[in-house]
Design a protein around this motif. Structure first.
Motif, PDB file in Angstrom:
ATOM      1  N   UNK A   1      -0.497  14.446  -2.597  1.00 43.08           N
ATOM      2  CA  UNK A   1      -1.188  13.289  -1.031  1.00 43.08           C
ATOM      3  C   UNK A   1       0.429  12.403  -0.655  1.00 43.08           C
TER       4      UNK A   1
ATOM      5  N   UNK B   1       0.750  -1.135   0.079  1.00 41.73           N
ATOM      6  CA  UNK B   1      -0.431  -0.275   0.063  1.00 41.73           C
ATOM      7  C   UNK B   1       1.649   1.301  -0.035  1.00 41.73           C
ATOM      8  N   UNK B   2       2.086   1.080   0.701  1.00 38.29           N
ATOM      9  CA  UNK B   2       3.021   2.252   0.838  1.00 38.29           C
ATOM     10  C   UNK B   2       3.070   2.554  -0.928  1.00 38.29           C
ATOM     11  N   UNK B   3       4.023   1.230  -1.570  1.00 34.50           N
ATOM     12  CA  UNK B   3       3.989   1.757  -2.677  1.00 34.50           C
ATOM     13  C   UNK B   3       2.687   2.589  -3.436  1.00 34.50           C
ATOM     14  N   UNK B   4       1.789   2.335  -3.639  1.00 36.66           N
ATOM     15  CA  UNK B   4       0.386   2.511  -4.186  1.00 36.66           C
ATOM     16  C   UNK B   4       0.430   4.028  -3.746  1.00 36.66           C
ATOM     17  N   UNK B   5       0.622   4.362  -2.286  1.00 36.12           N
ATOM     18  CA  UNK B   5       0.384   5.834  -1.917  1.00 36.12           C
ATOM     19  C   UNK B   5       1.116   6.317  -2.755  1.00 36.12           C
ATOM     20  N   UNK B   6       2.348   5.999  -2.828  1.00 35.00           N
ATOM     21  CA  UNK B   6       3.711   6.383  -2.939  1.00 35.00           C
ATOM     22  C   UNK B   6       3.753   7.198  -4.524  1.00 35.00           C
ATOM     23  N   UNK B   7       3.210   6.521  -5.236  1.00 34.76           N
ATOM     24  CA  UNK B   7       3.225   6.581  -6.497  1.00 34.76           C
ATOM     25  C   UNK B   7       2.796   8.121  -7.320  1.00 34.76           C
ATOM     26  N   UNK B   8       2.078   9.265  -6.841  1.00 31.85           N
ATOM     27  CA  UNK B   8       2.039   9.931  -7.167  1.00 31.85           C
ATOM     28  C   UNK B   8       2.957  11.133  -7.453  1.00 31.85           C
ATOM     29  N   UNK B   9       3.523  10.666  -6.351  1.00 32.60           N
ATOM     30  CA  UNK B   9       5.329  11.461  -6.299  1.00 32.60           C
ATOM     31  C   UNK B   9       5.690  11.527  -7.094  1.00 32.60           C
ATOM     32  N   UNK B  10       5.976  10.398  -8.299  1.00 30.82           N
ATOM     33  CA  UNK B  10       6.743  10.000  -9.197  1.00 30.82           C
ATOM     34  C   UNK B  10       6.238  10.017 -10.594  1.00 30.82           C
TER      35      UNK B  10
ATOM     36  N   UNK C   1       4.243  10.239   2.204  1.00 31.41           N
ATOM     37  CA  UNK C   1       5.782  10.239   2.771  1.00 31.41           C
ATOM     38  C   UNK C   1       6.249  10.112   4.395  1.00 31.41           C
TER      39      UNK C   1
ATOM     40  N   UNK D   1       3.008  12.814  -1.630  1.00 26.35           N
ATOM     41  CA  UNK D   1       4.298  13.613  -0.784  1.00 26.35           C
ATOM     42  C   UNK D   1       4.387  13.934   0.809  1.00 26.35           C
TER      43      UNK D   1
END
Lengths: 303, 297
Positions: A172, A105-114, A177, A174
């Motif tokens: 969201x 889930x972390x990976x999913x939530x971090x996706x918009x950052x990149x 994170x 950043x």
């Protein structure tokens, strides 16, 4: 301890960075104050016709786009920042509470950052498409007739709403994170003590999590405010250089967009002075809000 | 009595279970919100034009029906391979420049003792609060006066205009200085005893130790270039010199007529996928940069 002879040597190490920063960071700061106080500045010749105290500011402020740009920028800032900070805080607390699939889930939530703000902005614009979009299809399930969000003839209200959704979504990752790394740094002892005292969950959240996370909340709030004041690429992503729905050009223009619009007319004498004026207004507003933020949080942040 | 305690425990267990289930449900709910735009991008890129323009929208496509041809369609709309090449060139040059200037000045701030060090460092930090738009105006004047931006701009000049102003970064200097500061003084004295110069110590001891931080700087810098839109748009005078973000936006503006959404989304995927792959492979390093920047406040 460290030898003094390194005095000269140190400046040699600093030289490459200092030259570049001098030309591209420090000089521009001073030059902005020069540009803003001269009239009819021609940037290739470097000529100008006398000094002026307020003319360039007046051009910017009386531009009919300025009021719209200021309203949009304020709206983006004061809606997207609080909303995304709160949602991010909740998501990170939940993420921190689970063990299984946490990394996933972390990976999913971090996706918009990149992601690329232009590419995903285009995807949002198509999600809000009046006929083929996902949003209107979803609303249709509840019997709501299609809304023209961003297409030809769309109003300011729907366009800015769509933009707000996008900007909030984009912000969201950043925040999550930073909050999550903050939460993982909180000593488990605090929570163990709270459990011994059988404190309720909302009490633990208000009395332990939020205070211990407050330096990060403070940091995120300040940087997000500054970031939101500078919104521009997001608008380009969703609406293109037109900065609004077709037929309603510049409806969602922002203050930074004003700076770049002046830069686009750089050949016109005085245009860069207007850009400088707009950027200094932006700086002033940012500075005031940063200071207010810091004053407010001084009383509330626990270090 | 025992029975009561046992029952109580069971009740608590059930309560914990329900609570956990709610937490998972909430996480999944929000995760779907995050995923939807990516999914919509993907599924649209795989549709035919008729499928794209069908109402209600088609939400699921059998992978066997995916229209991979849309990608070549997207590549025909604009020279994306050329844009990608430009972006890679700019990223490499800007990143090499940034890493070198950052290592040198971070070393001076972390290791050397010189007059005005703290004052200079404070001045550096203070400029981080100033919005970049203020710099952009004068930098535009500067690169134009040097001659890098003109109507007969060469490719080399365009590359210079896109890279030179970004060959250093105050944030990265600050970031690397922190990493350098954690290296124990004893190593420095030992190196001195061995007769090593500062220069040798920096490159043979400090840089190898700080490689994870330098990797983070490299990745973040390369990602910034990949996502850069505003500056390249300002200083490139020919379509061929543009970077991916500019190419993407300019190729699919509706001023060019009806938007081919399937090709637009295919192009967006071409731009997005390298970032996602980089993120999945290099998550550890990217996260380090973020969590560190979170602490700096």
């Amino acid at each position: 301890m460290l030898e003094d002879q390194s005095n000269v040597k140190a400046w040699f190490y600093l030289l490459p960075a200092l030259i570049l920063l001098g030309i591209f960071i420090f000089f521009p700061i001073f030059n902005a104050f020069f540009l803003v106080f001269v009239d009819e500045y021609n940037y290739m010749q470097g000529t100008y016709e006398g000094f002026t105290l307020i003319n360039n500011f007046r051009y910017v402020v009386t531009d009919h786009n300025f009021r719209v740009a200021m309203t949009n920028t304020m709206l983006l800032t004061f809606v997207s920042v609080p909303v995304s900070v709160i949602i991010a805080l909740l998501i990170s607390v939940w993420l921190n509470a689970i063990k299984r699939l946490q990394g996933f889930f972390q990976t999913i939530f971090f996706l918009p950052y990149v992601t690329n703000a232009i590419a995903i902005g285009m995807a949002f614009a198509f999600m809000f498409h009046v006929r083929f979009g996902l949003i209107n299809w979803f609303l249709g399930i509840f019997g709501i007739s299609p809304i023209n969000w961003v297409n030809t003839g769309a109003s300011w209200g729907t366009a800015i709403f769509a933009l707000l959704v996008y900007v909030t979504w984009l912000g969201l990752a950043f925040k999550i994170m930073v909050f999550l790394s903050g939460l993982q740094g909180i000593d488990k002892q605090y929570y163990d003590a709270a459990r011994v005292d059988s404190a309720s969950r909302s009490r633990v959240f208000r009395r332990i999590t939020v205070p211990l996370l407050s330096p990060m909340i403070m940091y995120i709030t300040v940087t997000s405010f500054i970031g939101a004041f500078k919104a521009y690429t997001e608008v380009i992503g969703m609406f293109g250089e037109r900065l609004g729905p077709p037929g309603n050009d510049r409806a969602v223009i922002t203050v930074v967009a004003l700076v770049y619009r002046s830069l686009d007319r750089s050949g016109v004498p005085g245009a860069l002075s207007e850009a400088a004026a707009a950027s200094l207004i932006l700086f002033g507003v940012t500075l005031v809000f940063t200071m207010v933020n810091m004053q407010v949080s001084k009383k509330r942040v626990h270090y | 009595m025992e029975q009561a305690i046992y029952g109580n425990e069971k009740q608590i267990k059930r309560k914990i279970f329900i609570r956990l289930a709610i937490v998972y449900a909430l996480i999944i709910f929000f995760a779907i919100f995050i995923i939807i735009p990516f999914y919509w991008m993907l599924i649209t890129a795989m549709k035919t034009l008729t499928q794209v323009e069908s109402a209600p929208p088609i939400l699921w496509l059998n992978p066997a029906e995916w229209q991979w041809v849309n990608f070549s369609g997207a590549l025909e709309q604009a020279p994306f391979l050329r844009f990608t090449l430009n972006t890679v060139v700019v990223a490499i040059i800007a990143t090499i420049g940034t890493v070198i200037t950052t290592i040198l000045s971070a070393f001076a701030f972390a290791r050397l003792n010189f007059k005005g060090r703290d004052l200079l460092f404070m001045a550096f930090i203070a400029t981080m609060m100033i919005p970049g738009e203020i710099f952009v105006i004068t930098n535009y004047i500067t690169v134009s006066r040097i001659g890098w931006v003109s109507l007969d701009q060469s490719y080399f000049e365009a590359i210079l205009a896109m890279t030179v102003p970004f060959m250093t970064s105050i944030f990265f200097i600050f970031f690397l200085r922190q990493a350098f500061k954690t290296i124990p003084n004893e190593l420095y004295y030992a190196a001195k005893v061995d007769g090593k110069t500062d220069w040798q110590y920096l490159w043979r001891v400090m840089v190898p130790i700080a490689i994870p931080t330098i990797t983070t700087i490299t990745i973040l810098n390369a990602m910034n270039t990949w996502n850069a839109y505003i500056w390249p748009q300002l200083v490139t005078m020919q379509e061929d010199y543009r970077l991916v973000s500019n190419g993407l936006r300019n190729a699919f503006d509706d001023t060019a007529g009806r938007i081919m959404y399937h090709e637009q989304m295919a192009a967006s995927i071409i731009v997005t996928v390298p970032l996602i792959i980089a993120f999945l492979l290099l998550k550890k390093y990217i996260m380090r940069g973020v969590s560190r920047s979170g602490i700096k406040g």
